[in-house]
Design an enzyme around this catalytic site. Sequence first.
Site, PDB file in Angstrom:
ATOM      1  N   GLY A  73       0.820  -1.210   0.000  1.00  0.00           N
ATOM      2  CA  GLY A  73       0.000   0.000   0.000  1.00  0.00           C
ATOM      3  C   GLY A  73       0.855   1.260   0.000  1.00  0.00           C
ATOM      4  O   GLY A  73       0.509   2.256  -0.650  1.00  0.00           O
ATOM      5  N   ASN A 152      -7.518   3.751   9.336  1.00  0.00           N
ATOM      6  CA  ASN A 152      -6.991   2.537   9.957  1.00  0.00           C
ATOM      7  C   ASN A 152      -7.189   2.493  11.465  1.00  0.00           C
ATOM      8  O   ASN A 152      -7.294   1.426  12.048  1.00  0.00           O
ATOM      9  CB  ASN A 152      -5.503   2.368   9.631  1.00  0.00           C
ATOM     10  CG  ASN A 152      -4.710   3.651   9.730  1.00  0.00           C
ATOM     11  OD1 ASN A 152      -5.080   4.680   9.160  1.00  0.00           O
ATOM     12  ND2 ASN A 152      -3.622   3.610  10.472  1.00  0.00           N
ATOM     13  N   GLN A 182      -7.646   0.303   3.887  1.00  0.00           N
ATOM     14  CA  GLN A 182      -8.482  -0.215   4.989  1.00  0.00           C
ATOM     15  C   GLN A 182      -9.944  -0.400   4.575  1.00  0.00           C
ATOM     16  O   GLN A 182     -10.748  -0.858   5.391  1.00  0.00           O
ATOM     17  CB  GLN A 182      -8.402   0.713   6.202  1.00  0.00           C
ATOM     18  CG  GLN A 182      -7.039   0.719   6.872  1.00  0.00           C
ATOM     19  CD  GLN A 182      -6.681  -0.598   7.552  1.00  0.00           C
ATOM     20  OE1 GLN A 182      -7.523  -1.476   7.755  1.00  0.00           O
ATOM     21  NE2 GLN A 182      -5.416  -0.748   7.908  1.00  0.00           N
ATOM     22  N   SER A 202      -3.928  -3.010  -0.575  1.00  0.00           N
ATOM     23  CA  SER A 202      -2.775  -3.783  -0.103  1.00  0.00           C
ATOM     24  C   SER A 202      -3.239  -5.166   0.330  1.00  0.00           C
ATOM     25  O   SER A 202      -4.120  -5.290   1.187  1.00  0.00           O
ATOM     26  CB  SER A 202      -2.131  -3.045   1.080  1.00  0.00           C
ATOM     27  OG  SER A 202      -1.081  -3.823   1.601  1.00  0.00           O
ATOM     28  N   GLY A 203      -2.635  -6.207  -0.247  1.00  0.00           N
ATOM     29  CA  GLY A 203      -3.090  -7.583  -0.035  1.00  0.00           C
ATOM     30  C   GLY A 203      -3.123  -8.038   1.417  1.00  0.00           C
ATOM     31  O   GLY A 203      -4.051  -8.743   1.829  1.00  0.00           O
ATOM     32  N   THR A 240      10.739  -7.508 -12.697  1.00  0.00           N
ATOM     33  CA  THR A 240      10.090  -8.767 -13.065  1.00  0.00           C
ATOM     34  C   THR A 240       8.906  -9.025 -12.145  1.00  0.00           C
ATOM     35  O   THR A 240       9.009  -8.874 -10.928  1.00  0.00           O
ATOM     36  CB  THR A 240      11.107  -9.928 -12.974  1.00  0.00           C
ATOM     37  OG1 THR A 240      12.192  -9.617 -13.845  1.00  0.00           O
ATOM     38  CG2 THR A 240      10.482 -11.256 -13.381  1.00  0.00           C
ATOM     39  N   CYS A 329       2.305   1.233  12.699  1.00  0.00           N
ATOM     40  CA  CYS A 329       3.537   1.968  12.405  1.00  0.00           C
ATOM     41  C   CYS A 329       3.937   2.886  13.536  1.00  0.00           C
ATOM     42  O   CYS A 329       5.092   3.234  13.673  1.00  0.00           O
ATOM     43  CB  CYS A 329       3.360   2.802  11.143  1.00  0.00           C
ATOM     44  SG  CYS A 329       2.752   1.825   9.810  1.00  0.00           S
TER      45      CYS A 329
HETATM   46  N1  PLP Z   1      -2.825   2.998   4.169  1.00  0.00           N
HETATM   47  C1  PLP Z   1      -3.486   2.616   5.265  1.00  0.00           C
HETATM   48  C2  PLP Z   1      -4.784   3.278   5.587  1.00  0.00           C
HETATM   49  C3  PLP Z   1      -2.959   1.614   6.083  1.00  0.00           C
HETATM   50  O1  PLP Z   1      -3.632   1.236   7.174  1.00  0.00           O
HETATM   51  C4  PLP Z   1      -1.717   1.023   5.738  1.00  0.00           C
HETATM   52  C5  PLP Z   1      -1.107   0.007   6.621  1.00  0.00           C
HETATM   53  O2  PLP Z   1      -1.346  -0.042   7.810  1.00  0.00           O
HETATM   54  C6  PLP Z   1      -1.080   1.458   4.580  1.00  0.00           C
HETATM   55  C7  PLP Z   1      -1.660   2.439   3.817  1.00  0.00           C
HETATM   56  C8  PLP Z   1       0.237   0.894   4.163  1.00  0.00           C
HETATM   57  O3  PLP Z   1       0.085  -0.364   3.583  1.00  0.00           O
HETATM   58  P1  PLP Z   1       1.348  -1.349   3.467  1.00  0.00           P
HETATM   59  O4  PLP Z   1       1.608  -1.876   4.833  1.00  0.00           O
HETATM   60  O5  PLP Z   1       0.898  -2.414   2.525  1.00  0.00           O
HETATM   61  O6  PLP Z   1       2.459  -0.538   2.926  1.00  0.00           O
END
Ligand code: PLP
Length: 399
Positions: A73, A152, A182, A202-203, A240, A329
């Site tokens: 993401g 989030n 999210q 984001s997977g 790749t 984070c």
């Molecule tokens: N955006 C939001 C709202 C998120 O909650 C997160 C991850 O917590 C991200 C972006 C980042 O995603 P990734 O961990 O795949 O980089």
Amino acid sequence: MTNLVYLDNNATTKIDERVLESMMPYFKEEYANPSSMYNFSKNSSDAIKQARTKVRDFVNAKDEKEIFFTSCGSESANMAIRGVLNYNKNKKHIITSKVEHPCVLNLYQALEKQGYKVDYIGVNSNGELDLEELNEAINDDTALVSIMYANNENGIINPIEKISEIIKSKNKDTKFFVDAVQAAGKIPIDVQATGVDLLSISGHKFHAPKGIGALYVNSKTMITPLIIGGHQERGKRAGTENTPYIVGLGKAVELAQEGLKYELTEVKRLRDKLETNIINKVYNARLNTGIATNRVPNTTNIGFEYIEGELILLHLSDIGICASSGSACTSGSLEPSHVLRAMNVPFTAIHGSIRFSLSRFTTEKEIDYVIEKLPPIIEKVRSISPYQKELEQLKQLRG
Ligand code: PLP
């Protein structure tokens, strides 16, 4: 119960067995480079094509050429934001909200140092975006607006279609990027109906592995690539292709689409049961978003006054319960959450706020376990709080 009770699904999710199974052939026998000319590579390139179609359908894009695979993401957000700005170098005004994920917020702060003028739009005490402030901020020089689909930390869903209308009515050339990391898998996403220009997923937030994401870029939006090299992803993201992970993402979006109804009914029911019980059983527990807000079905953020969230998390962890006191984070730092601060959550509750985030794998038994175990933990942690006088007053007020 000694098993793990995992209620931190906004940080990451467990990989679905069916996703893992779909990936396995591409780690083993189907290892060809999908760009090669020989027949052996055809299964790999076909598998990528199918996954792209599945992601296209998942976000309801018009064309699979509008879907680009990335590593996460954060990469998708960087590709979108830097991509748009580098393509439109003459425009220097950008807008975002105060409650974005660090992958947007920190990038905007870096761009500010490079000479961009940034407006950070605020939210009200429920975490809802100030649309009037947004409307007033857009001008002829605005290159990009970046607003997340769902937050989030508190799960609040932004009115994306309305935001899109506001942006386009003020400046039809302003691009709109939506971080839907999210929202994906929790609520339906439709890029055409909502009129967004770029959107990221984001997977690992919906049961695919970590290390795979995607970016939707509508065909009318031009971006300059971040990673320059080979011709992969139509020259917009060299390297790749990660065939097994791309296949896994394809399977995960398919399962997420099938599971949406379950998320919106059963996951929501369990989330509501958890928050109602905790708020009823613990005096002065506050639902930081308010009950009547539009939220993703899996998330609740509850503030417990006059105690430290980290201490609650440690006690929960001792009995196998995983939750979070902020976004993944920022945990590890004792800085109060920027999201709760933007919402003006009272100082007395901000440090004692806990996020619980459920998934389709969460069971009723697990929720009952948390409802049973959490209130005595709060009592115990409050018994050593230095704010005994204040707590006693609150208790009496509550009756
Ligand atoms: N955006 C939001 C709202 C998120 O909650 C997160 C991850 O917590 C991200 C972006 C980042 O995603 P990734 O961990 O795949 O980089």
